[in-house]
Scaffold this active site. Sequence first.
Site, short mmCIF file in Angstrom:
data_model
loop_
_atom_site.label_atom_id
_atom_site.label_comp_id
_atom_site.label_asym_id
_atom_site.label_seq_id
_atom_site.Cartn_x
_atom_site.Cartn_y
_atom_site.Cartn_z
N ARG A 4 -15.33 -7.13 7.86
CA ARG A 4 -16.49 -6.44 7.28
C ARG A 4 -17.23 -7.41 6.37
NH1 ARG A 4 -12.75 -1.71 5.44
NH2 ARG A 4 -11.52 -3.60 5.33
N LYS B 289 0.83 -1.21 0.00
CA LYS B 289 0.00 0.00 0.00
C LYS B 289 0.86 1.26 0.00
CE LYS B 289 -3.95 -2.01 2.45
NZ LYS B 289 -4.85 -1.91 3.60
P1 ADP Z 1 -4.69 -3.82 6.66
O1 ADP Z 1 -3.83 -3.04 5.73
O2 ADP Z 1 -3.94 -4.76 7.52
O3 ADP Z 1 -5.88 -4.49 6.04
P2 ADP Z 1 -6.44 -1.79 7.77
O4 ADP Z 1 -5.97 -0.59 8.48
O5 ADP Z 1 -7.09 -1.59 6.44
O6 ADP Z 1 -5.19 -2.74 7.71
O7 ADP Z 1 -7.44 -2.61 8.70
C1 ADP Z 1 -7.03 -3.15 9.91
C2 ADP Z 1 -8.09 -4.15 10.40
O8 ADP Z 1 -9.30 -3.47 10.68
C3 ADP Z 1 -8.43 -5.22 9.38
O9 ADP Z 1 -8.65 -6.43 10.08
C4 ADP Z 1 -9.70 -4.72 8.76
O10 ADP Z 1 -10.49 -5.78 8.23
C5 ADP Z 1 -10.35 -4.08 9.96
N1 ADP Z 1 -11.31 -3.05 9.59
C6 ADP Z 1 -11.14 -2.02 8.75
N2 ADP Z 1 -12.26 -1.26 8.66
C7 ADP Z 1 -13.16 -1.84 9.49
C8 ADP Z 1 -14.53 -1.56 9.84
N3 ADP Z 1 -15.18 -0.53 9.30
N4 ADP Z 1 -15.14 -2.39 10.72
C9 ADP Z 1 -14.47 -3.45 11.24
N5 ADP Z 1 -13.22 -3.77 10.95
C10 ADP Z 1 -12.55 -2.98 10.09
#
Ligand code: ADP
Length: 160
Positions: free
Chosen positions: A90, A41
């Site tokens: 999600r 990313k």
């Molecule tokens: P990564 O790059 O590891 O996917 P993110 O910052 O995108 O990291 O997400 C971290 C965690 O939080 C992941 O397990 C993701 O699925 C979860 N996550 C992200 N957005 C939400 C949400 N709206 N509700 C619940 N879990 C979420």
Amino acid sequence: MRIAVCPGSFDPVTCGHLDIFERASQMFDVLIVAVFHNPNKKPMFTMEERVEMLRAATYHIPNVRVDAFSGLLHEYVRQQNSNIIVRGLRALTDFEYEFQRALLVKKIAPGMETIFMMTSSEYSFVSSSGIKELAKFGGTIAGLVPTCVEEKIMQRLRDI
Ligand code: ADP
């Protein structure tokens, strides 16, 4: 002492993440929220900025600690005297990726457990990338990210 680690890119932290922290922190003595470097990313914010925003956003949760790391997740989790990884889920699309990752961690580090918490319905559509896109095109992100993050995003977009 039950310690769990919640890793992620958090670029930036959203209300969806925060909801997971609030709920998971009630299940453990300490919840370590760890910002990790994801080489796939291209981030909007530096690791330091993400840590700073997470600290401000989790200030009200006394047993949350914010940290940053790059390297192998299971090694980091072990260093923290933990064997529990918490991830949020999600939609079905998250499941495929998370399932693979959890099995991979389990293969290379038996004893490590990944536990999943289902998103709250009001945040099921919230993602860091969606928020950034929305803000870029002038959409309102209030209520989807903590206030301090809202200001940071707007500031970053003005700087570009
Ligand atoms: P990564 O790059 O590891 O996917 P993110 O910052 O995108 O990291 O997400 C971290 C965690 O939080 C992941 O397990 C993701 O699925 C979860 N996550 C992200 N957005 C939400 C949400 N709206 N509700 C619940 N879990 C979420």
